[in-house]
Scaffold this motif. Structure first.
Motif, PDB file in Angstrom:
ATOM      1  N   THR A 237      90.193  36.740  29.646  1.00  0.00           N
ATOM      2  CA  THR A 237      88.840  37.134  29.282  1.00  0.00           C
ATOM      3  C   THR A 237      88.402  36.462  27.982  1.00  0.00           C
ATOM      4  OG1 THR A 237      89.214  39.283  30.321  1.00  0.00           O
ATOM      5  CG2 THR A 237      87.320  39.102  28.866  1.00  0.00           C
ATOM      6  N   TYR A 238      89.353  36.247  27.084  1.00  0.00           N
ATOM      7  CA  TYR A 238      89.021  35.742  25.754  1.00  0.00           C
ATOM      8  C   TYR A 238      89.638  34.365  25.502  1.00  0.00           C
ATOM      9  CZ  TYR A 238      87.661  40.567  25.481  1.00  0.00           C
ATOM     10  OH  TYR A 238      87.073  41.774  25.749  1.00  0.00           O
ATOM     11  N   VAL A 239      89.715  33.571  26.566  1.00  0.00           N
ATOM     12  CA  VAL A 239      90.285  32.235  26.424  1.00  0.00           C
ATOM     13  C   VAL A 239      89.386  31.350  25.561  1.00  0.00           C
ATOM     14  CG1 VAL A 239      89.240  31.291  28.528  1.00  0.00           C
ATOM     15  CG2 VAL A 239      91.415  30.368  27.703  1.00  0.00           C
ATOM     16  N   ALA A 240      88.068  31.589  25.574  1.00  0.00           N
ATOM     17  CA  ALA A 240      87.159  30.787  24.753  1.00  0.00           C
ATOM     18  C   ALA A 240      87.413  31.002  23.260  1.00  0.00           C
ATOM     19  CB  ALA A 240      85.708  31.089  25.114  1.00  0.00           C
ATOM     20  N   PRO A 241      87.421  32.247  22.770  1.00  0.00           N
ATOM     21  CA  PRO A 241      87.745  32.398  21.344  1.00  0.00           C
ATOM     22  C   PRO A 241      89.153  31.946  20.987  1.00  0.00           C
ATOM     23  CG  PRO A 241      87.509  34.540  22.411  1.00  0.00           C
ATOM     24  CD  PRO A 241      87.000  33.524  23.362  1.00  0.00           C
ATOM     25  N   PHE A 242      90.106  32.056  21.928  1.00  0.00           N
ATOM     26  CA  PHE A 242      91.453  31.572  21.634  1.00  0.00           C
ATOM     27  C   PHE A 242      91.457  30.050  21.484  1.00  0.00           C
ATOM     28  CE2 PHE A 242      95.611  29.917  22.860  1.00  0.00           C
ATOM     29  CZ  PHE A 242      96.422  30.602  21.969  1.00  0.00           C
ATOM     30  N   ALA A 243      90.749  29.362  22.392  1.00  0.00           N
ATOM     31  CA  ALA A 243      90.677  27.896  22.294  1.00  0.00           C
ATOM     32  C   ALA A 243      90.029  27.478  20.983  1.00  0.00           C
ATOM     33  CB  ALA A 243      89.907  27.336  23.484  1.00  0.00           C
ATOM     34  N   ASN A 244      88.987  28.189  20.575  1.00  0.00           N
ATOM     35  CA  ASN A 244      88.352  27.874  19.297  1.00  0.00           C
ATOM     36  C   ASN A 244      89.287  28.173  18.129  1.00  0.00           C
ATOM     37  OD1 ASN A 244      85.928  27.040  20.474  1.00  0.00           O
ATOM     38  ND2 ASN A 244      85.110  29.126  20.518  1.00  0.00           N
ATOM     39  N   HIS A 245      90.065  29.235  18.275  1.00  0.00           N
ATOM     40  CA  HIS A 245      91.002  29.620  17.213  1.00  0.00           C
ATOM     41  C   HIS A 245      92.037  28.533  16.946  1.00  0.00           C
ATOM     42  CE1 HIS A 245      94.023  31.945  15.002  1.00  0.00           C
ATOM     43  NE2 HIS A 245      94.902  31.606  15.921  1.00  0.00           N
ATOM     44  N   VAL A 246      92.497  27.867  18.002  1.00  0.00           N
ATOM     45  CA  VAL A 246      93.529  26.833  17.824  1.00  0.00           C
ATOM     46  C   VAL A 246      92.923  25.449  17.608  1.00  0.00           C
ATOM     47  CG1 VAL A 246      95.217  28.134  19.168  1.00  0.00           C
ATOM     48  CG2 VAL A 246      93.767  26.437  20.322  1.00  0.00           C
ATOM     49  N   LEU A 295     101.834  29.214  24.349  1.00  0.00           N
ATOM     50  CA  LEU A 295     100.502  29.318  23.762  1.00  0.00           C
ATOM     51  C   LEU A 295     100.550  30.028  22.415  1.00  0.00           C
ATOM     52  CD1 LEU A 295      98.380  30.196  26.922  1.00  0.00           C
ATOM     53  CD2 LEU A 295      98.280  28.082  25.602  1.00  0.00           C
ATOM     54  N   GLY A 296     101.395  31.045  22.310  1.00  0.00           N
ATOM     55  CA  GLY A 296     101.511  31.757  21.053  1.00  0.00           C
ATOM     56  C   GLY A 296     102.104  30.918  19.937  1.00  0.00           C
ATOM     57  N   VAL A 304      99.828  20.467  24.632  1.00  0.00           N
ATOM     58  CA  VAL A 304     100.618  21.665  24.911  1.00  0.00           C
ATOM     59  C   VAL A 304      99.717  22.768  25.436  1.00  0.00           C
ATOM     60  CG1 VAL A 304     102.081  23.451  23.900  1.00  0.00           C
ATOM     61  CG2 VAL A 304     102.359  21.063  23.203  1.00  0.00           C
ATOM     62  N   LEU A 305      98.545  22.909  24.840  1.00  0.00           N
ATOM     63  CA  LEU A 305      97.594  23.916  25.295  1.00  0.00           C
ATOM     64  C   LEU A 305      97.237  23.721  26.764  1.00  0.00           C
ATOM     65  CD1 LEU A 305      95.444  26.177  24.801  1.00  0.00           C
ATOM     66  CD2 LEU A 305      93.879  24.350  24.104  1.00  0.00           C
ATOM     67  N   LEU A 306      96.869  22.505  27.142  1.00  0.00           N
ATOM     68  CA  LEU A 306      96.419  22.247  28.511  1.00  0.00           C
ATOM     69  C   LEU A 306      97.563  22.359  29.513  1.00  0.00           C
ATOM     70  CD1 LEU A 306      93.938  19.292  27.889  1.00  0.00           C
ATOM     71  CD2 LEU A 306      93.402  21.697  28.328  1.00  0.00           C
ATOM     72  N   VAL A 307      98.755  21.867  29.151  1.00  0.00           N
ATOM     73  CA  VAL A 307      99.905  21.992  30.056  1.00  0.00           C
ATOM     74  C   VAL A 307     100.270  23.465  30.243  1.00  0.00           C
ATOM     75  CG1 VAL A 307     102.362  21.517  30.317  1.00  0.00           C
ATOM     76  CG2 VAL A 307     100.813  19.695  29.580  1.00  0.00           C
ATOM     77  N   SER A 308     100.218  24.238  29.181  1.00  0.00           N
ATOM     78  CA  SER A 308     100.536  25.663  29.280  1.00  0.00           C
ATOM     79  C   SER A 308      99.514  26.396  30.140  1.00  0.00           C
ATOM     80  CB  SER A 308     100.586  26.288  27.881  1.00  0.00           C
ATOM     81  OG  SER A 308     101.582  25.691  27.088  1.00  0.00           O
ATOM     82  N   VAL A 309      98.251  26.059  29.972  1.00  0.00           N
ATOM     83  CA  VAL A 309      97.202  26.678  30.786  1.00  0.00           C
ATOM     84  C   VAL A 309      97.380  26.306  32.258  1.00  0.00           C
ATOM     85  CG1 VAL A 309      94.721  26.628  31.281  1.00  0.00           C
ATOM     86  CG2 VAL A 309      95.518  26.934  28.929  1.00  0.00           C
ATOM     87  N   ALA A 310      97.763  25.049  32.520  1.00  0.00           N
ATOM     88  CA  ALA A 310      98.015  24.630  33.900  1.00  0.00           C
ATOM     89  C   ALA A 310      99.185  25.404  34.502  1.00  0.00           C
ATOM     90  CB  ALA A 310      98.288  23.133  33.950  1.00  0.00           C
ATOM     91  N   GLY A 366      92.509  39.340  15.662  1.00  0.00           N
ATOM     92  CA  GLY A 366      92.135  37.947  15.844  1.00  0.00           C
ATOM     93  C   GLY A 366      92.686  37.350  17.126  1.00  0.00           C
ATOM     94  N   ALA A 367      92.155  36.177  17.492  1.00  0.00           N
ATOM     95  CA  ALA A 367      92.517  35.542  18.763  1.00  0.00           C
ATOM     96  C   ALA A 367      93.977  35.143  18.817  1.00  0.00           C
ATOM     97  CB  ALA A 367      91.630  34.325  19.008  1.00  0.00           C
ATOM     98  N   GLY A 368      94.575  34.866  17.676  1.00  0.00           N
ATOM     99  CA  GLY A 368      95.969  34.454  17.677  1.00  0.00           C
ATOM    100  C   GLY A 368      96.920  35.514  18.181  1.00  0.00           C
ATOM    101  N   ALA A 369      96.487  36.767  18.190  1.00  0.00           N
ATOM    102  CA  ALA A 369      97.343  37.860  18.652  1.00  0.00           C
ATOM    103  C   ALA A 369      97.288  38.060  20.168  1.00  0.00           C
ATOM    104  CB  ALA A 369      96.951  39.167  17.958  1.00  0.00           C
ATOM    105  N   LEU A 370      96.368  37.392  20.835  1.00  0.00           N
ATOM    106  CA  LEU A 370      96.191  37.628  22.271  1.00  0.00           C
ATOM    107  C   LEU A 370      97.430  37.277  23.098  1.00  0.00           C
ATOM    108  CD1 LEU A 370      92.501  36.403  22.664  1.00  0.00           C
ATOM    109  CD2 LEU A 370      93.328  38.764  22.787  1.00  0.00           C
ATOM    110  N   PRO A 371      98.051  36.085  22.932  1.00  0.00           N
ATOM    111  CA  PRO A 371      99.250  35.792  23.739  1.00  0.00           C
ATOM    112  C   PRO A 371     100.374  36.798  23.512  1.00  0.00           C
ATOM    113  CG  PRO A 371      98.452  33.809  22.640  1.00  0.00           C
ATOM    114  CD  PRO A 371      97.700  34.960  22.049  1.00  0.00           C
TER     115      PRO A 371
END
Length: 413
Positions: A237-246, A295-296, A304-310, A366-371
């Motif tokens: 649900t919050y992948v957008a703020p997480f992507a912005n966070h990183v 991701l965390g 790494v982000l894109l491979v992990s999401v895949a 914050g978004a960093g805590a989501l994973p």
């Protein structure tokens, strides 16, 4: 003495794989997802035309989901005695009517009522699709049939909603709902032509809801469903703020990678589910956990982000097929509609609770805590599957339909 019940209709012979009928059911799943989510891509246009805020247009999605959540169990229970194809066609006619009213309505209140009615149809449809597919094929091909049907969800998310949005941009949002109306009407004819009819359950043979819920393995499978959806939705649900966070501002690319990976995942699952359900589910949950851990720790690196999401998308894409196949194995095809109605309720509860939990975590930590919030939930689901060897997720699935029938019912085959 064992008495044959018409509710336990036999599947088609092993030599026959009813691909056309299964694709019709998959298209029904596609239509349901499109009907539910299309307003989310049309917020500005619908808000302007209906004279309301974009937030109130968003409530058209919320209302649909709420009606689906509330309707799944009671409507499924009430309709168990009716012929299955008749109920399926009725839900498709309901979708056609709901989308037709939405396409022509200029009043928000009328549009909202149409969405509630369509949501009720959605709850009924989701409760019966998997059980219907299971009854159309032999037990040893059940998983593949369910994978084909559920592929309609993935296609709607990855291709259908963007295509509907593009159609709305070219011809107006009402044209998009008109197209869904036409699709539902055409689908009625396809279902009558290629989907076999099955009788409803006679009153004396219907297992009560509480008895289906108490069948060995059902509670375990529902708990895995809840944990998986909670963990997934917190992050998704919050992948957008997480992507912005990183520091990765291309949220659209992240979602595209996830969507493509889910298509790959459901294809792989269709190949493996019948022979290796337990191993495939354990692998899928382990991959999701690994993706969340990565991701965390290392999501600041774009590759790494894109491979992990895949990895996450491919593993999650096949998980619903695996869990629903296990559910039908545990309940038997005759009780699959009721069992799936329970799962539909749990599924929607997991989506709502996961989104709420993720929002609270985002606001507080914050978004960093989501994973790190998602990871324990997925790990818990993995643990439940690992220990649920006997009934819920056995190492070897039953090969014969009769071995999964309720005591006291005979085979009609």
């Amino acid at each position: 003495m064992s008495v044959a019940s018409p509710a336990h209709s036999t599947a088609l012979p092993a030599a026959t794989f009813p691909l056309s009928g299964l694709l019709a059911l998959s298209t029904a799943a596609f239509t349901a997802v499109m009907t539910e989510l299309l307003p989310a891509g049309l917020l500005p246009r619908m808000a302007s035309d209906l004279g309301v805020s974009e937030g109130r247009v968003g409530f058209l999605v919320t209302g649909y989901a709420l009606a689906s959540f509330l309707a799944a169990v009671p409507l499924t229970t009430a309709l168990r005695g009716l012929p299955r194809r008749q109920v399926l066609i009725g839900t498709l006619v309901g979708f056609a009517c709901g989308n037709a009213v939405t396409a022509v309505s200029s009043a928000y209140a009328l549009t909202f009522v149409a969405r509630l009615a369509a949501g009720g149809m959605g709850g009924t449809l989701w409760a019966m699709l998997v059980g219907y597919a299971a009854r159309m094929v032999p037990a040893e091909r059940r998983g593949r049939a369910i994978a084909i049907v559920l592929a309609g969800i993935t296609l709607a998310l990855s291709l259908g909603v963007p295509a509907g949005t593009a159609l709305a941009e070219a011809l107006g949002w009402r044209a998009a709902f008109t197209a869904l109306t036409v699709l539902a009407v055409l689908l009625v004819g396809w279902v009558r032509w290629r989907v076999p009819g099955f009788p409803g359950e006679a009153a004396g043979t219907r297992a009560p809801l509480h008895r289906v819920a108490a069948l060995p393995g059902i509670a375990t499978i529902l708990s895995v469903t809840l944990l998986l959806l909670l963990g997934h939705q917190v992050m998704y649900t919050y992948v957008a703020p997480f992507a912005n966070h990183v520091g990765f501002g291309h949220t659209g690319l992240v979602l595209l990678v996830f969507g493509i990976a889910t298509v790959v995942g459901i294809w792989i699952t269709g190949v493996l589910v019948d022979a290796h359900l337990r191993r495939t589910l354990l692998t899928a949950l382990a991959l999701i956990a690994c993706a969340l851990l990565t991701l965390g720790l290392y999501a600041a690196a774009p590759a790494v982000l894109l491979v992990s999401v895949a990895m996450w998308g491919a593993a999650f894409g096949g998980a619903p097929t695996l869990i629903q196949t296990a559910l039908v194995d545990a309940s038997g095809p005759a009780d699959a509609d009721v069992a799936t109605s329970l799962q539909t309720t749990v599924y929607n509860a997991g989506i709502a609770a996961g989104s709420l939990t993720g929002g609270l975590v985002l606001e507080s930590s914050g978004a960093g805590a989501l994973p790190w919030t998602s990871l324990p939930l997925i790990a818990a689901a993995l643990t439940v599957v690992a220990v649920g060897r006997r009934r819920a997720f056995p190492a070897r699935r039953a090969a014969e339909e009769s071995s999964r029938q309720r005591p006291g019912s005979g085979s009609t085959g």
